[in-house]
Design a protein around this motif. Sequence first.
Motif, PDB file in Angstrom:
ATOM      1  N   MET A  21       0.831  -1.206   0.000  1.00  0.00           N
ATOM      2  CA  MET A  21       0.000   0.000   0.000  1.00  0.00           C
ATOM      3  C   MET A  21       0.866   1.256   0.000  1.00  0.00           C
ATOM      4  O   MET A  21       0.599   2.225  -0.727  1.00  0.00           O
ATOM      5  CB  MET A  21      -0.912  -0.008   1.221  1.00  0.00           C
ATOM      6  CG  MET A  21      -1.838   1.192   1.333  1.00  0.00           C
ATOM      7  SD  MET A  21      -3.192   1.127   0.148  1.00  0.00           S
ATOM      8  CE  MET A  21      -4.510   1.904   1.073  1.00  0.00           C
ATOM      9  N   LEU A  22       1.932   1.242   0.792  1.00  0.00           N
ATOM     10  CA  LEU A  22       2.834   2.388   0.870  1.00  0.00           C
ATOM     11  C   LEU A  22       3.538   2.613  -0.457  1.00  0.00           C
ATOM     12  O   LEU A  22       3.617   3.748  -0.959  1.00  0.00           O
ATOM     13  CB  LEU A  22       3.860   2.162   1.988  1.00  0.00           C
ATOM     14  CG  LEU A  22       4.895   3.270   2.181  1.00  0.00           C
ATOM     15  CD1 LEU A  22       4.226   4.583   2.556  1.00  0.00           C
ATOM     16  CD2 LEU A  22       5.921   2.869   3.245  1.00  0.00           C
ATOM     17  N   PHE A  23       4.061   1.534  -1.048  1.00  0.00           N
ATOM     18  CA  PHE A  23       4.789   1.669  -2.323  1.00  0.00           C
ATOM     19  C   PHE A  23       3.866   2.163  -3.435  1.00  0.00           C
ATOM     20  O   PHE A  23       4.212   3.072  -4.191  1.00  0.00           O
ATOM     21  CB  PHE A  23       5.403   0.327  -2.717  1.00  0.00           C
ATOM     22  CG  PHE A  23       6.272   0.409  -3.952  1.00  0.00           C
ATOM     23  CD1 PHE A  23       7.595   0.800  -3.857  1.00  0.00           C
ATOM     24  CD2 PHE A  23       5.764   0.113  -5.207  1.00  0.00           C
ATOM     25  CE1 PHE A  23       8.402   0.886  -4.984  1.00  0.00           C
ATOM     26  CE2 PHE A  23       6.541   0.199  -6.342  1.00  0.00           C
ATOM     27  CZ  PHE A  23       7.868   0.583  -6.229  1.00  0.00           C
ATOM     28  N   GLU A  24       2.677   1.559  -3.544  1.00  0.00           N
ATOM     29  CA  GLU A  24       1.749   1.955  -4.604  1.00  0.00           C
ATOM     30  C   GLU A  24       1.228   3.384  -4.383  1.00  0.00           C
ATOM     31  O   GLU A  24       0.991   4.117  -5.349  1.00  0.00           O
ATOM     32  CB  GLU A  24       0.576   0.968  -4.677  1.00  0.00           C
ATOM     33  CG  GLU A  24       0.966  -0.440  -5.105  1.00  0.00           C
ATOM     34  CD  GLU A  24       1.556  -0.507  -6.502  1.00  0.00           C
ATOM     35  OE1 GLU A  24       1.333   0.424  -7.304  1.00  0.00           O
ATOM     36  OE2 GLU A  24       2.254  -1.503  -6.799  1.00  0.00           O
ATOM     37  N   SER A  25       1.069   3.791  -3.127  1.00  0.00           N
ATOM     38  CA  SER A  25       0.628   5.161  -2.834  1.00  0.00           C
ATOM     39  C   SER A  25       1.699   6.160  -3.241  1.00  0.00           C
ATOM     40  O   SER A  25       1.400   7.213  -3.826  1.00  0.00           O
ATOM     41  CB  SER A  25       0.309   5.313  -1.343  1.00  0.00           C
ATOM     42  OG  SER A  25      -0.795   4.517  -0.975  1.00  0.00           O
ATOM     43  N   ALA A  26       2.961   5.833  -2.938  1.00  0.00           N
ATOM     44  CA  ALA A  26       4.068   6.701  -3.351  1.00  0.00           C
ATOM     45  C   ALA A  26       4.143   6.776  -4.870  1.00  0.00           C
ATOM     46  O   ALA A  26       4.376   7.845  -5.459  1.00  0.00           O
ATOM     47  CB  ALA A  26       5.386   6.173  -2.779  1.00  0.00           C
ATOM     48  N   LYS A  27       3.908   5.640  -5.512  1.00  0.00           N
ATOM     49  CA  LYS A  27       3.930   5.569  -6.978  1.00  0.00           C
ATOM     50  C   LYS A  27       2.811   6.415  -7.580  1.00  0.00           C
ATOM     51  O   LYS A  27       3.028   7.184  -8.531  1.00  0.00           O
ATOM     52  CB  LYS A  27       3.785   4.102  -7.392  1.00  0.00           C
ATOM     53  CG  LYS A  27       4.011   3.817  -8.867  1.00  0.00           C
ATOM     54  CD  LYS A  27       3.936   2.309  -9.080  1.00  0.00           C
ATOM     55  CE  LYS A  27       4.098   1.947 -10.551  1.00  0.00           C
ATOM     56  NZ  LYS A  27       4.013   0.477 -10.744  1.00  0.00           N
ATOM     57  N   GLU A  28       1.600   6.296  -7.041  1.00  0.00           N
ATOM     58  CA  GLU A  28       0.446   7.058  -7.541  1.00  0.00           C
ATOM     59  C   GLU A  28       0.630   8.565  -7.309  1.00  0.00           C
ATOM     60  O   GLU A  28       0.149   9.387  -8.091  1.00  0.00           O
ATOM     61  CB  GLU A  28      -0.836   6.590  -6.844  1.00  0.00           C
ATOM     62  CG  GLU A  28      -1.230   5.149  -7.101  1.00  0.00           C
ATOM     63  CD  GLU A  28      -1.924   4.946  -8.431  1.00  0.00           C
ATOM     64  OE1 GLU A  28      -2.055   5.925  -9.178  1.00  0.00           O
ATOM     65  OE2 GLU A  28      -2.344   3.810  -8.711  1.00  0.00           O
TER      66      GLU A  28
END
Length: 389
Positions: free
Chosen positions: A118-125
């Motif tokens: 969730m953290l990685f994808e949120s940073a990516k988005e």
Amino acid sequence: MFKKSYRHNIILLGASEFFSFFGITSFWLLFLSQHGMSFGQIGILEGLFHLTSLVSEVPSGILADRYSYRTNLYLSRLMSILSCFLMLLGQGNFWIYALGMMLSAWSYNFDSGTSNAMLFESAKEAGRENKYLKFSSFVSAIGEGTRTLGAVAAGFFVHGLLDMTYIIQILFSLLAIILISMMKEPTFKEVREEPVSLASILNMVVDEFKSNPSLFHWLITSQLLCVIMCMFYFYYQNELEVLPSWQISLIMLISSAMNIGSVWLASKIGQRFKAVTLFPILVGLTGILYLLATTKLPQIYMIIYLVADGLYAFFLPIFNNDLQVMIPSDARATMLSVNAMFFSLSMIIIFPMTGFLIDWIGFSLTFLFLGIILIVISLLLILGRSYFK
């Protein structure tokens, strides 16, 4: 009015980490001992925890990849609340404690991999993927701090009041659920027409390991050695009961400060060096620390506990950052769960084995033996480092 956003997710994940894993129940071993469980029974309960975790890790990761990250996080907190209730109701009943430990394992399973994904994808988005190491170090610092601060608070409940720690954990889990409800699910999950099939997720993981077998070997090796590096953290707990509450809390407070410092340092050094480069050094240093256990001095034990735990806290964010960039989004939580599964499998083997060694040859000689093993393996890792790269 609060508006959901991916940047807010980063802060919310940090806050959720604080409440979800506040280490108020850190002295679970003492709790069970005070309620009539023998060390043999405690060992079985801990083994059951990790066996449950081993079996459930990958399925929980698949659920997160197939459906939503938030659903897994909700389930994590629900399992934690039910587990705490059972621990309170157990009152010396082994089987109720066993069910409580199983639910506790599920609470970790549903969060394991999911929050990192969730953290990685949120940073990516949010267009901040290049800042992921800083974000993960920030969340790791909160995690290290909250676990140890919780242990500091728990130190004041050690002498006959540990039941209260489980009530506090229930309240904190309810607060975490509120924070999870405020998070925004990553876009790639919202826009796809239907969830990725279970077979597709598993195939992605298998294909990744086939195309990159060194990744598979790196995960197994690192998790096995990380477990050995954690053994002093677990078994030193049994040495703490002889200390007054304020000294226990002081040790936990110092540990918190050291771990937060370690995570901050990791955010700097991790930008220059890969986990595979640093790991043999950390394994060797932990091995040297373990050798000092032969002194049998309480002050030396305290130093080993603080420094070894700090080295492990330093390694984790660098390792997680390197791993995140190596795995596909649709199988991210599953792959991270596979990694956690390797840790659980190692715990099932190493934890009781260490306990039996302590019963057989004593505390100090056991860690002398483990220290020698770590030093030898660190040298072998240095020689084989090019393979993992």
